[in-house]
Design a protein around this motif. Structure first.
Motif, short mmCIF file in Angstrom:
data_model
loop_
_atom_site.label_atom_id
_atom_site.label_comp_id
_atom_site.label_asym_id
_atom_site.label_seq_id
_atom_site.Cartn_x
_atom_site.Cartn_y
_atom_site.Cartn_z
N VAL A 149 0.87 -1.23 -0.02
CA VAL A 149 -0.15 0.03 -0.07
C VAL A 149 0.94 1.09 0.09
CG1 VAL A 149 -1.81 1.41 1.32
CG2 VAL A 149 -1.99 -1.40 1.40
N LEU A 171 -2.65 8.20 -4.02
CA LEU A 171 -3.22 7.98 -2.30
C LEU A 171 -2.60 9.01 -1.75
CD1 LEU A 171 -3.25 4.29 -1.91
CD2 LEU A 171 -5.12 5.64 -1.86
N GLU A 219 -5.38 -0.16 -5.08
CA GLU A 219 -5.29 -1.06 -3.80
C GLU A 219 -6.25 -2.17 -3.48
OE1 GLU A 219 -8.39 1.74 -2.42
OE2 GLU A 219 -6.59 1.96 -3.41
N LEU A 228 -7.88 4.86 3.88
CA LEU A 228 -7.16 5.59 2.80
C LEU A 228 -7.76 6.88 2.37
CD1 LEU A 228 -8.18 2.27 1.60
CD2 LEU A 228 -5.85 2.72 0.69
N THR A 257 -2.91 0.53 7.29
CA THR A 257 -3.94 -1.11 7.23
C THR A 257 -3.33 -1.43 8.55
OG1 THR A 257 -1.60 -1.98 5.98
CG2 THR A 257 -3.35 -1.29 4.85
N SER A 274 -2.36 6.32 3.55
CA SER A 274 -2.98 4.78 3.77
C SER A 274 -2.61 4.06 4.97
CB SER A 274 -2.60 4.13 2.66
OG SER A 274 -1.24 3.87 2.59
N THR A 330 1.06 4.27 -2.87
CA THR A 330 0.89 5.85 -2.47
C THR A 330 2.06 6.68 -3.42
OG1 THR A 330 0.34 5.04 -0.28
CG2 THR A 330 0.78 7.35 -0.52
#
Length: 575
Positions: free
Chosen positions: A199, A213, A308, A225, A218, A216, A203
């Motif tokens: 991710v 992006l 993503e 996001l 996770t 982000s 970006t």
């Protein structure tokens, strides 16, 4: 400290929300003042993955009320206050409710609505996803106070486990950004560490045809996001001529003003989308989520959204379509198939109702139809999809002049590249296994349908009658043969043999002749070699040989060959 360090505790197993649900009303039961309908619900093609739910007519009415915003007229049976407990009325209403369920579960957008999922599968869709998303977003704002919520965007997308918020940066008050929170999906095959790296890599992509992006993050179960927000909305919003902030059921289920694009825009937008796909493919990244709602259009430049989704493991909205086609079994072929659907929508103003597509409405763009046939026709779906590079080289797209012609290369670390390759193989393996199960199910369904057709039933009845007739005839022949054998053996035991050349006149009785003397014993048979021994006779051969010997002895009987017998007369009295 990251605001998503602790996973959200809200789940059970990771479900694929795109797997269709089928519902069949099995029966109904009358209680004191109402009727309940027992519904058998099944997920996918496996009958083992099924359950029962009980619903009243009022539950159907509430569900229908939640779907009215779609603008689609659904065939819900009308209410009835008097006589609604009659047996005939209940049977008729049950048939009407079944037709209502079929119309919902077979609609591509209504079938994935949260209200429909809760109605059919309350156990797996009882969580309040909006509340969960608000908790995660609140934690994010506490960790990074420069962001501020402008308004929540309720159900602007079809995903049940994805929520959107319009936010702004306090330092740039006029600019608006789109924050999305999403649960990880069943196709997430990267480790948590590799997922964060992937991710972060997305970006950093600076391609003009991929929406960047801004932020982000996770964790083990979800992702948050932030990306730029376009006031004009997505490419589908502009095709359907709707407002981007409206609910997706209202925007897309029954658009009134949707219209296809001009050929110039079809060529330009199509080429830009293909360039974006090529950047991802060349970098070893997988997508699989291309559709008109995932393309942001601004200043005549198309940018891919939600790139993503592939690494997050969420299923594609078009998954029910391409799982039916076994040749579309790689991520690249999935992207090309999705591009064909998008090209059709740009041309005709709406996506195709069914796939494959062999007949196209009249259109002035023969070059577009040629590309559509190479992707969506029956022949194409049964063979192989063209590649993205081959599509770029077609006459429809190869002469398009791009404003941004510089090439973009994504530098992927070797460790992450290997992890992405393994995850992609696992994703494709799950797709191929699902396609195999669907193929087996279709074959079984066709066989059962063929076996249960009226023509086959008549054919089986005729064959059964013929077989029964042949069996009866065979049994009759056996009975006649058995009676004949019994008659021959009975006549030889109860009456003396008669010469056929001198029949006895009728009406004249003659004394029976004396019995012949016993014949001398036969000489012993000569010894036989084992190899020359005759084969044993079957029961039929032995029966036939006995009858032949009996007839031969009767025909060769001669009275002169009998010896004269010496008798002693003891009839005289003794004195």
């Amino acid at each position: 400290m990251s605001f998503l360090e602790k996973p959200a505790v809200h789940g059970g197993l990771l479900l694929d929300d795109t797997v269709p649900l089928t519902a069949v009303i099995e029966t109904s039961q009358n209680l004191q003042s109402h009727t309940e309908y027992i519904i058998r619900v099944q997920r996918g093609v496996s009958s083992d993955n099924s359950w029962q739910v009980i619903r009243r007519y009022s539950d159907f009415d509430v569900l229908n009320g939640s779907l009215l915003i779609s603008g689609i007229t659904l065939p819900l049976p009308p209410k009835k206050l008097i006589g609604n407990m009659d047996r005939e009325f209940i049977a008729e209403r049950q048939r009407g409710l079944q037709a209502y369920l079929d119309s919902i579960t077979q609609h591509p957008l209504l079938s994935v609505a949260l209200s429909v999922k809760k109605f059919l599968d309350p156990n797996n869709y009882s969580a309040n996803y909006t509340e969960i998303a608000l908790q995660q977003v609140s934690m994010f704002f506490r960790s990074d106070p420069k962001w501020e919520v402008v308004e929540p965007l309720r159900d602007i997308g079809w995903r049940i486990r994805k929520k959107y918020f319009l936010i702004k940066n306090k330092e740039q008050a006029k600019e608006r950004s789109l924050l999305s929170w999403v649960d990880l999906g069943p196709d997430k095959f990267l480790s948590d560490k590799d997922l964060q790296s992937a991710v972060k890599l997305l970006t950093s992509i600076t391609s003009p045809y991929i929406c960047p992006l801004i932020f982000s993050s996770t964790n083990e179960s979800s992702a948050l996001l932030i990306r730029p927000f376009s006031e004009k909305g997505s490419l589908r919003d502009q095709i359907c001529k709707v407002k981007p902030k409206e609910m997706y059921l209202k925007k897309y289920c029954n658009p009134k003003k949707s219209q296809g694009l001009e050929l110039l825009h079809i060529k330009l937008y199509g080429r830009q989308i293909l360039e974006g796909l090529k950047v991802l493919h060349d970098g070893g990244l997988f997508y699989g989520h291309l559709h008109a709602g995932n393309v942001m259009l601004e200043d005549d430049v198309c940018r891919l959204l939600d790139v993503e989704n592939g690494v997050l493991g969420v299923p594609s909205v078009l998954r029910p379509a391409f799982t039916q086609l076994r040749k579309i079994n790689t991520i690249e072929s999935v992207d090309v198939f999705c591009f064909g659907q998008l090209l059709y929508e740009m041309t005709y103003g709406q996506p195709p109702e069914t796939v494959p597509v062999d007949e196209y409405p009249s259109a002035p763009y023969t070059a577009v139809v040629s590309v559509l046939q190479s992707i969506l026709s029956t022949e194409a779906c049964k063979s192989r999809m063209p590649t993205v590079t081959q599509l770029i080289q077609t006459p429809l797209f190869n002469d398009v002049q791009l404003q941004h012609s510089e090439k973009v290369h994504i530098r992927v670390p070797s460790r992450l590249k290997e992890a992405l390759k393994t995850a992609k193989e696992s994703l494709e393996k799950r797709l191929q296994e699902e396609q195999r199960l669907l193929h087996q199910h279709r074959r079984l369904t066709r066989a059962q349908s063929h076996h249960g057709s009226e023509e086959q039933k008549k054919r089986r009845k005729i064959l059964a009658r013929k077989q029964k007739s042949r069996q009866s005839a065979y049994e009759n022949e056996e009975d006649v043969s058995l009676r004949n054998n019994n008659n021959n053996s009975g006549s030889g035991a109860s009456s003396p043999p008669t010469c056929p050349s001198s029949p006895t006149p009728t009406g004249v009785q003659s004394a029976p002749p004396p019995p012949p003397p016993p014949p001398p014993p036969p000489p012993p048979p000569p010894p036989l070699e084992a190899s020359s021994a005759p084969p044993p006779l079957s029961s039929a051969d032995r029966a036939g040989g006995g009858r032949t010997a009996l007839l031969s002895s009767i025909q060769s009987f001669s009275k002169g060959n009998l010896k004269k017998a010496q008798t002693t007369d003891r009839s005289r009295p003794v004195l």
